[in-house]
Design a protein around this motif. Structure first.
Motif, PDB file in Angstrom:
ATOM      1  N   VAL A 120       0.852  -1.189   0.000  1.00 56.11           N
ATOM      2  CA  VAL A 120       0.000   0.000   0.000  1.00 56.11           C
ATOM      3  C   VAL A 120       0.889   1.241   0.000  1.00 56.11           C
ATOM      4  O   VAL A 120       1.736   1.407   0.879  1.00 56.11           O
ATOM      5  N   LYS A 121       0.689   2.121  -0.992  1.00 58.97           N
ATOM      6  CA  LYS A 121       1.531   3.309  -1.133  1.00 58.97           C
ATOM      7  C   LYS A 121       0.677   4.572  -1.120  1.00 58.97           C
ATOM      8  O   LYS A 121      -0.536   4.521  -1.343  1.00 58.97           O
ATOM      9  N   LEU A 122       1.345   5.693  -0.881  1.00 60.17           N
ATOM     10  CA  LEU A 122       0.666   6.978  -0.962  1.00 60.17           C
ATOM     11  C   LEU A 122       0.083   7.166  -2.356  1.00 60.17           C
ATOM     12  O   LEU A 122       0.737   6.904  -3.353  1.00 60.17           O
ATOM     13  N   GLY A 123      -1.158   7.620  -2.391  1.00 60.29           N
ATOM     14  CA  GLY A 123      -1.816   7.855  -3.662  1.00 60.29           C
ATOM     15  C   GLY A 123      -2.604   6.672  -4.190  1.00 60.29           C
ATOM     16  O   GLY A 123      -3.352   6.803  -5.163  1.00 60.29           O
ATOM     17  N   ASP A 124      -2.442   5.489  -3.558  1.00 58.69           N
ATOM     18  CA  ASP A 124      -3.205   4.319  -3.990  1.00 58.69           C
ATOM     19  C   ASP A 124      -4.690   4.494  -3.681  1.00 58.69           C
ATOM     20  O   ASP A 124      -5.062   5.119  -2.682  1.00 58.69           O
ATOM     21  N   PHE A 125      -5.524   3.913  -4.528  1.00 53.59           N
ATOM     22  CA  PHE A 125      -6.959   3.833  -4.269  1.00 53.59           C
ATOM     23  C   PHE A 125      -7.288   2.405  -3.886  1.00 53.59           C
ATOM     24  O   PHE A 125      -7.009   1.469  -4.651  1.00 53.59           O
ATOM     25  N   ILE A 126      -7.856   2.217  -2.702  1.00 50.22           N
ATOM     26  CA  ILE A 126      -8.188   0.867  -2.253  1.00 50.22           C
ATOM     27  C   ILE A 126      -9.615   0.827  -1.714  1.00 50.22           C
ATOM     28  O   ILE A 126     -10.126   1.824  -1.199  1.00 50.22           O
ATOM     29  N   LYS A 127     -10.241  -0.334  -1.850  1.00 47.40           N
ATOM     30  CA  LYS A 127     -11.602  -0.531  -1.340  1.00 47.40           C
ATOM     31  C   LYS A 127     -11.545  -0.872   0.150  1.00 47.40           C
ATOM     32  O   LYS A 127     -10.787  -1.757   0.568  1.00 47.40           O
TER      33      LYS A 127
END
Length: 482
Positions: free
Chosen positions: A458-465
């Motif tokens: 998981v990184k900065l700027g990622d979109f996750i549900k």
């Protein structure tokens, strides 16, 4: 707007072969892009100057620099020839030329003014000739070498040459602020490169009694639709997925709905936001977009400032409590749920207990998800500071803020409870070993601290549900959805 301004400063200087560094201690030049909405913002700048090493050079720009410009006072003190000269150039507007005459005067006189009495207006005034504050700051901090208007950011290479720096680069110069696209720069100056802030207008014509913006940013100027969309297309081509449109009254742009439609049709766009709108500039077409366009985020930040008609009138806000209620009713009538956040000033001049109760009543009526509260203090240069009396005791203001905050916690918790069990797409803006957090499309802060993020990249700027499993006032907690 500060992010957008700073990105343009960075773009101009990197194009002129200056290198950007992440740590202030590694810099030869430190640039402060200042704010002056509150006195506290300006106080922070003076505190920050103490942290800069004497051998580091300092430049300052932004609203703090611009609102101290006392053009009328300076002009009045000069003879007729000087007055004519001082009415030219960037004292009264933007400098169009990319190669203007730079008027760099010392603290004590207007030496050489006879050289620029032409009516063309292609002159850039800087430092003391531009802003009397430079004298005060440079006397205490000798390493402060430049004060410049953010409107003149395109002239930074010219200013640098005048200061003795070697300037290179093959990018064509421009001094049209709005046409400077921050190519190749990360607007947030962080690892998250998925958000870009795009101004569609600058300045303001509203002249709210408490506000310094018209004096620091000037009158309202709207960018052409084609120019705005071109900048957005560039950002999207560089991997940006979230666009935030900026304007002091952003939805007052005469082609605002058309701007939204064109951007919403672009490939690679994931989210579109805008800030800050005004309740009286919400046409039916804009409401329909919020209901039907999934990429237009279900969140509106609408500054209310007060729930009292008396106070709204003395603030020169230009709308009534009933008109604000009409806006809220129209938003709540949409089939798509929209979160609403707001700004409220507590203890404005002559605010009575009845006036304050009106604000509390409006909080309950509007069901705000978040309130940015500010205790009123006079801002030098504004109408309120000149003509109104700051007559609400500080102790009363603090007590009222406490009561308003208690009400906010109550309404926020009730709103957040509606999120339980839902799945939200969250844009990550903080990553630690113990948790990751970000914000959903409705601008609610979401924290993932149950360990479901561990073992995942998981990184900065990622979109996750994220599935929402627990809530608090102003914060919701979730687990990464499978």
């Amino acid at each position: 707007m500060n992010y957008s301004d700073s990105a343009r400063i960075k773009a101009i200087l990197t194009n002129a072969w200056f290198s950007y560094v992440d740590k202030i201690e590694d810099a030869d030049i430190v640039i402060y892009d200042t704010c002056s909405v509150r006195q506290k913002s300006e106080d922070k700048v003076f505190g920050a100057l103490l942290e800069v090493k004497p051998e580091q050079k300092v430049r300052m720009t932004g609203c703090m620099v611009q609102h101290y410009l006392k053009t009328a006072k300076i002009v009045k003190q000069r003879d007729k020839k000087e007055q004519k000269a001082l009415k030219l150039g960037n004292f009264v507007g933007g400098v169009k030329s990319t190669d203007p005459v730079i008027i760099w005067l010392d603290r004590n006189d207007l030496e050489g003014y006879e050289k620029f009495d032409s009516p063309t207006g292609d002159y850039a005034f800087v430092n003391y000739a531009f802003d009397p504050l430079f004298h005060k700051v440079s006397m205490k901090f000798p390493n402060v070498e430049l004060f410049f208007r953010i409107d003149d950011v395109g002239l930074l290479p010219k200013f640098a040459e005048r200061l003795g720096y070697e300037v290179k680069g093959d990018v064509e110069l421009t001094n049209e602020y709005s046409s400077i696209v921050p190519h190749g720069t990360n607007q947030l100056f962080k690892e998250n490169t998925k958000t870009a802030y795009v101004p569609i207008s600058t300045g303001c014509n509203q002249f709210c009694a408490y506000c310094i913006v018209p004096y620091s940013r000037g009158l309202e100027k709207n960018r052409p639709v084609e120019e705005i969309v071109t900048e957005v297309k560039y950002h999207l081509s560089q991997g940006v997925e979230e666009i935030v449109l900026l304007g002091q009254i952003v939805n007052k742009h005469p082609e605002f709905v058309e701007i939204l439609r064109q951007i919403l049709s672009l490939e690679w766009l994931r989210r579109l936001r805008y800030t800050s709108p005004y309740p009286t500039f919400f046409p039916k077409e804009l409401l329909e977009l919020h209901e039907t366009e999934e990429k237009l985020c279900p969140h509106i930040h609408m500054p209310m400032q007060s729930g009292s008609d008396t106070i709204l009138k003395s603030m020169f806000r230009g709308y009534t409590v009933d008109q604000f209620k009409e806006f809220v009713d129209n938003i709540r009538a949409l089939k798509r749920p929209i979160s609403i956040t707001t700004d409220i000033i507590i203890g404005f001049c002559s605010e009575t207990e009845e006036d304050f109760q009106g604000s509390l009543d409006m909080i309950e009526y509007s069901d705000f998800d978040m309130i940015y509260m500010g205790i009123y203090s006079p801002r030098p240069g504004t109408i309120a500071a000149k003509k109104l009396k700051d007559d609400v005791p500080r102790s009363v203001k603090k007590e009222r803020r406490q009561r308003m905050n208690e009400l906010l916690l109550k309404t926020s918790l009730a709103n957040n409870q509606k999120e339980l069990g839902t799945v939200r797409e969250v844009m990550i803006n903080k990553v630690t070993d113990k948790f990751v957090s970000g914000y959903a499309d409705n601008m609610k802060n979401v924290v993932i601290n149950d360990g479901s993020h561990k073992g995942k990249d998981v990184k900065l700027g990622d979109f996750i549900k994220v599935k929402i499993i627990e809530v608090e006032p102003l914060k919701i907690f979730g687990t990464i959805a499978s």
